[in-house]
Enzyme design. Structure first.
Site, mmCIF file in Angstrom:
data_model
loop_
_atom_site.group_PDB
_atom_site.id
_atom_site.type_symbol
_atom_site.label_atom_id
_atom_site.label_comp_id
_atom_site.label_asym_id
_atom_site.label_seq_id
_atom_site.Cartn_x
_atom_site.Cartn_y
_atom_site.Cartn_z
ATOM 1 N N SER A 152 0.947 -1.079 0.290
ATOM 2 C CA SER A 152 -0.260 -0.358 0.017
ATOM 3 C C SER A 152 0.569 1.242 0.138
ATOM 4 O O SER A 152 1.770 1.605 0.659
ATOM 5 C CB SER A 152 -1.007 -0.316 1.781
ATOM 6 O OG SER A 152 -1.547 1.653 1.442
ATOM 7 N N TYR A 185 -3.189 -2.070 10.137
ATOM 8 C CA TYR A 185 -2.803 -2.143 8.450
ATOM 9 C C TYR A 185 -1.678 -1.595 7.914
ATOM 10 O O TYR A 185 -0.790 -1.822 7.500
ATOM 11 C CB TYR A 185 -4.311 -1.105 8.473
ATOM 12 C CG TYR A 185 -3.751 -1.461 6.540
ATOM 13 C CD1 TYR A 185 -4.803 -2.487 6.171
ATOM 14 C CD2 TYR A 185 -3.493 -0.339 5.671
ATOM 15 C CE1 TYR A 185 -4.921 -2.451 4.109
ATOM 16 C CE2 TYR A 185 -3.448 -0.044 4.309
ATOM 17 C CZ TYR A 185 -3.953 -1.239 3.367
ATOM 18 O OH TYR A 185 -4.119 -1.890 2.292
#
Length: 251
Positions: free
Chosen positions: A139, A152
């Site tokens: 990400s 996350y």
């Protein structure tokens, strides 16, 4: 990675960017096997893409990963691409820690431990292939964290680092390691993302990613233009500015 002629296993291939990439790779002339834990969405995806195959499996179930890998290899011995895509993203209030840290632990199990375990289980088989690829989906938040999704971000930063080490250790083998780092994309990875005007449209994200895979087959990272402001923020000396913009826009 050559963009056609592969046998590809993609985890989380029944929703979000996983399903969209599975469908794009299927159309490009690859045998695609999707894995996920929701039988209904697996069936719907396969029905919409004749010739695609599906396997129900929860990647966070660590004790079953080696058996799962052996079954996939037995059923699809040509498999030469592993895409670690399955992931979860949850908002967290770190000032109000619950006694039960189930969400954080599930995020670590799914986003970090599962791909490491899958790589370990598939690597001997992949090394036996003339050409093989491992794609780890990370990400842009691995580079500049969104404070509201602390665990996350941490798992994706860890997978970025892990991918670098894995790539170096496999440099003299036939296995290529690619990191695919999305920006915010219009999916339901988190509630509201699909309708957020700041999210990149899913079809545009997949089209640009496929073009990068096709045109840069030796790439170590697949980075669409919209993620580069995050990925290179620290290198350009803009980390603090980008961090503040990101966390002001997404409180």
């Amino acid at each position: 990675m050559q963009i056609t002629g592969n046998t590809i296993l993609i985890t989380g291939g029944n929703s979000g960017i996983g399903r969209a990439m599975a469908e794009a790779l299927h159309k490009a002339g690859n045998q695609v096997i999707i894995a996920g834990r929701n039988q209904k969405s697996l069936d719907e995806t396969v029905a919409a893409n004749p010739g695609m195959n599906a396997v129900k499996f929860d990647v966070s179930a660590g004790e079953g990963i080696r058996a799962f890998a052996q079954q996939v290899i037995s059923d699809y011995p040509a498999v030469n691409v592993l895409i670690n895509n399955a992931g979860i993203m949850k908002a967290e209030n770190l000032l109000a820690q619950p006694e039960d840290l189930a969400d954080m632990e599930a995020t670590i199990s799914t986003n970090l431990l599962a791909p490491i375990r899958l790589i370990a289980a598939f690597l001997p088989h992949l090394q036996s292939k003339e050409a093989a690829t491992i794609i780890n989906v990370t990400s842009g938040l691995a580079s500049v964290p969104l404070a509201a999704t602390a665990t996350y971000n941490a798992t994706k930063a860890a997978m970025h680092s892990y991918s670098q080490s894995l790539r170096f250790q496999l440099k003299d083998t036939t296995v290529q390691v690619i990191e695919w780092a999305p920006p915010a994309v219009a999916t339901e990875l988190m509630p509201g993302h699909s309708a957020n005007p700041q999210s990149m449209p899913l079809d545009e994200f997949i089209a640009e990613s496929m073009d990068l895979l096709k045109n840069t087959p030796d790439a170590e990272e697949i980075l669409v233009e919209r993620v580069k402001f995050l990925r290179f923020a620290e290198r350009s000396g803009q980390f603090d500015k980008v961090f503040n913009i990101l966390n002001t826009t997404h409180p």
